[in-house]
Every structure is written in structure tokens, then in C-alpha cells.
Design a protein around this motif. Structure first.
Motif, PDB file in Angstrom:
ATOM      1  N   LEU A 143       0.959  -1.181  -0.005  1.00 56.64           N
ATOM      2  CA  LEU A 143      -0.050  -0.171   0.111  1.00 56.64           C
ATOM      3  C   LEU A 143       0.999   1.201  -0.095  1.00 56.64           C
ATOM      4  O   LEU A 143       1.866   1.292   0.982  1.00 56.64           O
ATOM      5  CB  LEU A 143      -0.785   0.101   1.360  1.00 56.64           C
ATOM      6  N   SER A 144       0.618   2.047  -1.051  1.00 56.31           N
ATOM      7  CA  SER A 144       1.192   3.425  -1.018  1.00 56.31           C
ATOM      8  C   SER A 144       0.810   4.366   0.366  1.00 56.31           C
ATOM      9  O   SER A 144      -0.309   4.512   0.133  1.00 56.31           O
ATOM     10  CB  SER A 144       1.212   4.074  -2.283  1.00 56.31           C
ATOM     11  N   LEU A 145       1.643   4.657   1.158  1.00 58.44           N
ATOM     12  CA  LEU A 145       1.410   5.414   2.250  1.00 58.44           C
ATOM     13  C   LEU A 145       1.290   6.782   2.048  1.00 58.44           C
ATOM     14  O   LEU A 145       2.205   7.351   1.898  1.00 58.44           O
ATOM     15  CB  LEU A 145       2.399   4.960   3.441  1.00 58.44           C
ATOM     16  N   ARG A 163       3.323   6.084  12.088  1.00 63.07           N
ATOM     17  CA  ARG A 163       3.071   4.843  12.629  1.00 63.07           C
ATOM     18  C   ARG A 163       1.705   4.694  12.875  1.00 63.07           C
ATOM     19  O   ARG A 163       1.109   3.298  12.863  1.00 63.07           O
ATOM     20  CB  ARG A 163       3.854   4.911  14.378  1.00 63.07           C
ATOM     21  N   PHE A 164       0.688   5.358  13.251  1.00 67.38           N
ATOM     22  CA  PHE A 164      -0.720   5.318  13.283  1.00 67.38           C
ATOM     23  C   PHE A 164      -1.258   4.860  12.004  1.00 67.38           C
ATOM     24  O   PHE A 164      -2.051   4.180  12.015  1.00 67.38           O
ATOM     25  CB  PHE A 164      -1.128   6.483  13.940  1.00 67.38           C
ATOM     26  N   ALA A 165      -0.953   5.501  10.946  1.00 66.88           N
ATOM     27  CA  ALA A 165      -1.558   5.321   9.768  1.00 66.88           C
ATOM     28  C   ALA A 165      -1.066   3.909   9.172  1.00 66.88           C
ATOM     29  O   ALA A 165      -1.665   3.175   8.749  1.00 66.88           O
ATOM     30  CB  ALA A 165      -1.164   6.142   8.824  1.00 66.88           C
ATOM     31  N   THR A 186       6.397   5.169   0.588  1.00 68.28           N
ATOM     32  CA  THR A 186       5.765   6.607   0.649  1.00 68.28           C
ATOM     33  C   THR A 186       5.276   6.740  -0.787  1.00 68.28           C
ATOM     34  O   THR A 186       6.039   6.246  -1.712  1.00 68.28           O
ATOM     35  CB  THR A 186       6.787   7.637   1.302  1.00 68.28           C
ATOM     36  N   PRO A 187       4.542   7.761  -1.101  1.00 65.61           N
ATOM     37  CA  PRO A 187       4.386   7.961  -2.471  1.00 65.61           C
ATOM     38  C   PRO A 187       5.600   8.520  -3.292  1.00 65.61           C
ATOM     39  O   PRO A 187       5.634   8.114  -4.387  1.00 65.61           O
ATOM     40  CB  PRO A 187       3.330   9.246  -2.597  1.00 65.61           C
TER      41      PRO A 187
END
Length: 753
Positions: A143-145, A163-165, A186-187
């Protein structure tokens, strides 16, 4: 800003997919670059869930429900991973209150459906993506965060938000039936991987700047692309390697914030001029927000734009008008933040002269955004050369699909690095039930932590599996109801077809009325798929009993028509042989007058057949001659403008004539579709042709697509207000629409009464 993070360990070697989970839409891709389609064949799935009285709808299926009832629709599901959801611009326009779970996750109080966990809703969307992409239960995923904190957040706050996400996304993936989350790039990391595959090949490393301004967030990254040594590169692998030199993001800098600025501006103006304040999360607020979005898109291309918001205040339409300069003034704080992010990226130590600047996201289409990036480029040593170019200043190699592919590539590298031994003792994809749910929950907790904890997550996974089962059952029942309704409507229309007088209408109509009454009765509403299917099968048998003579006559005509068509084909073959033409391969470069004579000859023959037609056989023959004329009309070469105009006029007439033929060939199951296609081809040549609009509306009316027919007739009436045939058909279509609405009222009355 932060260094590139190490990827988590992989528990099994298996093919993975990547997901770019945007706030408005999600895209799923595989590491080979394939974009996996949604249920409608598109590449993007709307990030929305809608609740109706009968079922829960996700993705594209929920789009229409949101338009009808936003109170029971949750859009922008990609935002639900945030620990600071209230800071999102779109959050204040949601109509339901939000609360915070003990874990810090958001809970949304949807009217009539109680508290809905953010993880559960996001997991439901991920489950939809897994289902439509064809991935099996338990498949690993990347998953791109998306950005999780504002650009000005402290490093501690930003890391806590990430961390939460990550924990929330891992939980949601488990709820959606995915296996291990093998990567959360990350994107910027995903964009670098995608660029490594897309960038033109060369011999030396190149530096590039990536600026992405999406619906809800933005990021800026400096990427260095290294060419790999040919002898060291694996077959089929990327020839370039991406090195992320710098990245910075803002979770609250995007088109939503731009629309919100417009909302506040016009909300204040409308409130002052009409004495009625426009509140967010109200029906008037939603209409104004939609108008602001339309205005923002227009200002991306026009120096001044205006839109009208219907029924905004006291039933009145309110115009919104704004000049681009005023729009830029409203966006000044957002543009300043983006400019500062870009300057910091361009000041990265060791950054060389940029080879390109890649823009992505809908927000970068706005000239003021491009100007903010350009100004930052001109002020930097690395970007001055690119910023000073007049043409082709920015590249466009990246989009939301590219980020999904990049995420899949990151995951594939992690899987490959794990080696073939990975997977010993791992949970298999086929395991189900409580043990599988607990296993997925524990895996999410171990890899990225869990926002809910393993026990609560296992309960959430089981609840989603139950809800998904109910959704599937509701969808199957809806399909069965639609099939029964469609058959009843089709049977009612049979008497209007040729030889319909042979149908026993005295028996058929009461039979269909009885079936329709049962469908909307309490018994019909309570019926399951099996009972609906059995009812339809029995109804078919009874209806067929009233149509014996009709079907025998139609079948006899079909046999005769096919024999006539074969004879016509034989005659045409003989004619081609006599003319020296190869079947369907007449590639002769005839002079314009010679080819024109062949077109006109076939057209005239078709018109003679049409005028003398007494049954479908002659209409088919006429259509065949018109089609032959069209075939010749496609073979002109080296036309002058005047000749092109003459040929297009002939083609237009032929398409209209073919449409009329198909309206008459009523024994063909696809005759209405063929007529519609011919009319559409005619409108491609002349978009204001009244005959094409009228004939297409006639076919659409017979297909029961009354709204589309109404639209065509409205256009025809505007073009030719004196045409007497159009109002008559309009009245008939309006009557049918009213009849449908009355039926729906009756159905909903019973549903909610």
C-alpha cells in the motif's frame, strides 16, 4: 523530510500487487505494470461506501447512492487512516458526527446504521479492491502510504502519525481479506520506482524533481536515477535504480483545501447578499461545495469563470463568478506552503542540475501551482535551467496508476529479497474461519503494529466477512429482481411488435399485472433469489403459452428472411465477380467520380428497396445496400475540402437511412441497438441533426431508456422548435417516465410503510 525507510521483512514468497489508496479513488496494479480493472472495467475505484435500506455499496456502485443521499454515504475513505482526521478540509462537510475510539481511530455515526469504525470502512473498500482485482484471499499486498502529517509538524509528530497510519492500514488490509502487508512505501518512494521504469534510457545518472498535488495532500521529492550496469542487470528488470534524495509531504495541502477556500469565500458572499448563511454539511453546503469544485476546474484553463449553483438559497439558483487573479489570492497561503516545500527539496545537498520536473495530481494543472513551482526552480541552482524553459517545462510521466505500479515494484523487491525459503510455516491463503482471522490479525500486529490489537481486529475481520456475505446476497437478490422486472417490461412490449396481434392479450396483461403486484407485495419483498428465480421460470412458461401463434409466425418469417438474405448474398457475389471485385477486398484506387457513382448506385438501390418494402426481408436488403454504399464511401482517397464535404453529406444520409431500416427490422433482437449505433454515427458527422436525434430517441424509448430518450428529444426541440413530430414523442416519453416514478413510489411505499 526523512531518509528512505527500510522495508519490513516478508513472511512468504508470493506474487503481490500494489495499491495507491488515494482520498478520492484507489488504483490496483501488479509489478509487471498491469493496471487491474474494477467491476465496471475502469482503472480507478471510488473511495466511497454508501448504506441503503437493503445493502451496503462500495466503490463505483456507491457513486449514485452518494448523489441521492449524502447523509448515508462516506466519501474519501482514504482519509480514515489519519490520526488527525478533523484537520482534513473535507471532514467538516461530512454530515455525521465523529468520535474517537480508545485506539485513536475515528468512528463515524451514520444515521440509521450506528457507529462505523474507520478501519472497518477502509477495510471494506480494500476487500472490494481485492475482489474486483481477482486477488485471492490472503494475498500479500503493498500500500502506498499517503502523507500523514502537515509539512510544519515536528519530527516526533510526523513519525507518530506515520506509525498510526501504518497500523490502521495493516488492520484495514486484514479486514479486507488481504494477507501480509509486505510494503508501505511513501508516494515519493513509489514514484521513484515508477520513474526508474519509465525514464528514457541513457548512460549517466540524472536528477529529477517530483511535485504531486492531489485531492487532499501533496508531496515534493528529489530523485536520482542511476543506470544499472548491463552485465549486472537481471533479464526483465528495470535498467535504472531510483535513489530518493529528499522527500517532504503535507497531508492537508490539496484540491480539497482549494475548494474549501472557495467555499468560505462564496459562503460569506451568499450569506451577506441573501441573508442566509451557508453551513457545511448541509444540503445547501454540498451544492455550494460542488459548485466550487466546478469553478476551480474551470479556472485551471480560463482567466475568468462562472458557474451556477441550482437551488442554493430559497429555491433560487445562485451564480458564482471569479477571476483567476482573485482565485490565486485566495490560494496564497497554500501556494506559499507548496513553494517552501519545493525550495527545501531543491536545496538538498548534492542535488545536481535537474534533467526534468515531473508534475502529478490534479492540483498541478492549476497555472498558479505551476507558477509557484517555477518560481522556486528559478531561485535554485539545480532548477534554474528547467525553470527558464518556455516550452515543455514540466514532464507528466506519473499519475495515480504509476504510484500503484511503484508500490508493487517495491513489494516485489522485498519479496525477492526474502528468498525462496520464506514462507515455511506461514498461514496458507485457503485457511478460513476464526483461526484465519486471528492469524491475519497477528500478522498485521507483528509487521506494522495494530491500531486495534489482535483480539479486537479478529472480531472486526469476522464482522466484515459476515457483512460481505450479506452484501453478496443482497446484490444477487437485486439482480434477480431486475431480471424479473425486465422480463415483465419486455413481455408487455411484445404486443406492439409486428404480429403482436397474434398474442392472447386478454390472458397476457392480467398475468403480467398479477406478477408485478406480487413482486412489490410483502411476499415478493421477502422472497429470496431461489424463490424469485422459480417465480420467473413459471411466469415464462405461462407467458409463452399466450404467444404460440406469434412465435410460430416470427419463426416462419425468420426462416424466409434468412433464405432471402442468402439469395441476396449469392446475387451480390455474382455481381462482384462480374465487376472484377474480390469479396470484401475492393482496394482499387478509383478516381473520385468512379467511386462516387458506386456509392450513389448502392444508395439508390437501397432507397428503392426501402420504398417498396412490405416486410423485414426488404428492409434488411435495403440496409445491406446502404451498408455497401458506406463501404465504398470509406474508400475515397486524396479528397479536396469540397469533395470531403460532399462525401460526409452522403455518409450522413446513409447512416440515417440505415437507422430507419433497423427500426423496421423488428424481428432482430439487436435491431434497436443497431439503430442507436447508426444514429450515433450520424451525429458524429453532424451533432445537431434533428433526424438522428429523433430516430435515436425512438429507439431508446423502445428500449425503455426513457431518460436518454428525453435528453435527445430536448436537444432536437431546441434545434428545431417547429418540428411537430418531436413534441408528440416527448409527451409519450414523459408519460412513460411518470409511470415508472409511480411504480417506484408504490414500491418504496410498501418498503418503508
Amino acid at each position: 523530510s526523512r531518509p528512505r525507510a527500510a522495508q519490513p521483512p516478508v513472511s512468504r514468497r508470493q506474487m503481490v500487487v500494489g495499491i495507491n489508496l488515494g482520498s478520492q479513488a484507489a488504483v490496483v496494479a501488479s509489478a509487471d505494470g498491469a493496471i487491474l480493472r474494477n467491476e465496471d472495467g475502469g482503472v480507478r475505484t471510488s473511495s466511497i461506501v454508501a448504506f441503503t435500506a437493503a445493502e451496503r455499496k462500495l466503490g463505483e456502485a456507491a457513486g449514485g447512492s452518494q448523489a441521492k443521499d449524502r447523509v448515508c454515504s462516506v466519501p474519501r475513505l482514504g482519509l480514515l487512516k489519519h490520526s488527525a482526521l478533523a484537520d482534513a478540509a473535507v471532514a467538516r462537510h461530512w454530515p455525521f458526527p465523529r468520535s474517537e475510539h480508545a485506539s485513536g481511530l475515528s468512528q463515524l455515526a451514520v444515521p440509521g446504521f450506528g457507529d462505523q469504525s474507520g478501519v472497518a470502512l477502509l477495510g471494506a473498500l480494500l476487500g472490494k479492491l481485492r475482489s474486483t482485482s481477482g486477488a485471492s484471499a490472503g494475498s500479500p499486498v503493498a500500500l502506498s502510504l499517503p502523507p500523514c502529517a502537515a509539512a510544519g509538524a515536528s519530527p516526533e509528530e510526523a513519525e507518530a502519525s506515520r506509525r498510526f497510519a501504518k497500523a490502521a492500514l495493516a488492520d484495514a488490509a486484514a479486514v479486507g481479506g488481504w494477507g501480509e502487508v509486505v510494503a508501505l512505501p511513501t508516494p515519493a518512494e513509489a514514484a521513484g520506482e515508477a520513474l526508474a521504469r519509465k525514464y528514457p534510457r541513457g548512460e549517466a545518472a540524472v536528477d529529477t524533481l517530483v511535485v504531486d498535488v492531489g485531492h487532499s495532500c501533496a508531496f515534493v521529492a528529489a530523485v536520482r536515477l542511476h543506470p544499472l550496469a548491463k552485465e549486472g542487470a537481471k533479464e526483465g528488470a528495470a535498467a535504472w535504480r531510483a535513489e530518493l534524495l529528499y522527500e517532504e509531504s503535507d497531508a492537508f495541502l490539496g484540491c480539497d483545501q482549494m475548494d474549501d477556500a472557495l467555499f468560505d469565500h462564496f459562503g460569506a458572499k451568499v450569506g451577506a447578499s441573501h441573508g442566509t448563511p451557508i453551513k457545511p454539511a448541509s444540503r445547501a453546503g454540498w451544492r455550494l461545495l460542488d459548485g466550487c469544485e466546478r469553478l476551480r476546474k474551470l479556472l485551471s484553463t480560463l482567466p475568468e469563470a462562472a458557474v451556477s449553483v441550482e437551488n442554493l438559497v430559497d429555491g433560487c439558483d445562485v451564480p458564482l463568478k471569479l477571476a483567476r487573479d482573485d482565485f490565486v489570492a485566495l490560494l496564497a497561503p497554500l501556494l506559499a506552503k507548496l513553494g517552501a516545500m519545493t525550495r527545501r527539496a531543491l536545496s538538498t545537498a548534492g542535488l545536481e542540475r535537474l534533467a526534468s520536473v515531473e508534475l502529478a495530481g490534479g492540483g498541478t494543472r492549476i497555472p498558479a501551482v505551476q507558477e509557484a513551482v517555477t518560481q522556486a526552480l528559478l531561485e535554485s541552482a539545480a532548477g534554474a535551467a528547467v525553470g527558464g524553459l518556455e516550452d515543455r517545462r514540466f514532464g507528466a510521466k506519473l499519475d495515480d496508476a504509476s504510484l500503484a505500479v511503484g508500490a508493487a515494484l517495491v513489494a516485489k523487491r522485498a519479496v525477492d529479497a526474502a528468498g525462496p525459503a520464506a514462507g515455511a510455516g506461514a498461514t496458507t491463503a485457503g485457511e478460513a474461519g476464526a483461526a484465519a482471522a486471528a492469524g491475519e490479525a497477528e500478522a498485521a500486529d507483528a509487521a506494522h503494529g495494530s491500531a486495534l490489537g489482535a483480539e479486537a481486529l479478529a472480531v472486526c475481520v469476522a464482522a466484515e466477512a459476515e457483512m460481505a456475505g450479506r452484501d453478496a446476497a443482497a446484490a444477487a437478490r437485486s439482480a434477480a429482481v431486475n431480471e424479473l422486472e425486465g422480463y415483465i417490461l419486455e413481455a408487455r412490449g411484445m404486443r406492439s411488435r409486428k404480429h403482436g396481434s397474434l398474442i392472447d392479450g386478454a390472458s397476457l396483461e392480467p398475468m403480467l399485472d398479477e406478477a408485478e403486484d406480487w413482486l412489490y407485495s410483502d411476499a415478493g419483498e421477502a422472497a429470496g433469489c431461489g424463490e424469485l428465480g422459480a417465480f420467473l421460470a413459471a411466469l415464462r412458461v405461462r407467458v409463452d403459452g399466450t404467444m404460440v401463434a406469434f412465435r410460430e409466425k416470427v419463426e416462419a418469417e425468420r426462416v424466409a428472411s434468412e433464405a432471402a438474405l442468402q439469395a441476396s448474398a449469392d446475387a451480390a457475389a455474382a455481381e462482384r465477380a462480374a465487376n472484377g471485385e474480390d469479396e470484401d477486398h475492393d482496394q482499387r484506387r478509383l478516381k473520385y467520380p468512379d467511386r462516387l457513382r458506386m456509392v450513389q448506385k448502392n444508395k439508390d438501390e437501397g432507397t428503392e428497396l426501402f420504398k417498396g418494402a412490405v416486410d423485414v426481408t426488404q428492409y434488411r436488403q435495403a440496409a445491406a445496400r446502404y451498408n455497401k454504399a458506406l463501404t465504398h464511401a470509406a474508400k475515397f482517397v486524396d479528397l479536396s475540402p469540397d469533395q470531403r464535404e460532399e462525401v460526409d453529406a452522403l455518409k450522413l444520409s446513409l447512416h440515417l437511412n440505415i437507422a430507419m431500416c433497423w427500426l423496421k427490422i423488428t424481428d432482430a433482437t439487436n435491431h434497436l441497438d443497431q439503430a442507436i449505433r447508426s444514429c450515433t454515427d450520424a451525429l458524429a458527422l453532424d451533432g445537431e441533426n434533428v433526424k438522428a436525434l429523433y430516430r435515436r430517441a425512438t429507439a431508446l424509448e423502445q428500449k425503455k431508456d426513457y431518460e436518454a430518450a428525453k435528453a435527445d428529444l430536448a436537444a432536437a426541440a431546441q434545434i428545431a422548435p417547429d418540428d411537430k413530430a418531436v413534441p408528440k414523442l416527448q409527451q409519450r416519453v414523459e408519460a412513460q417516465i411518470k409511470r415508472q416514478l409511480d411504480k417506484e413510489k408504490k414500491m418504496y411505499g410498501k418498503m418503508f410503510g
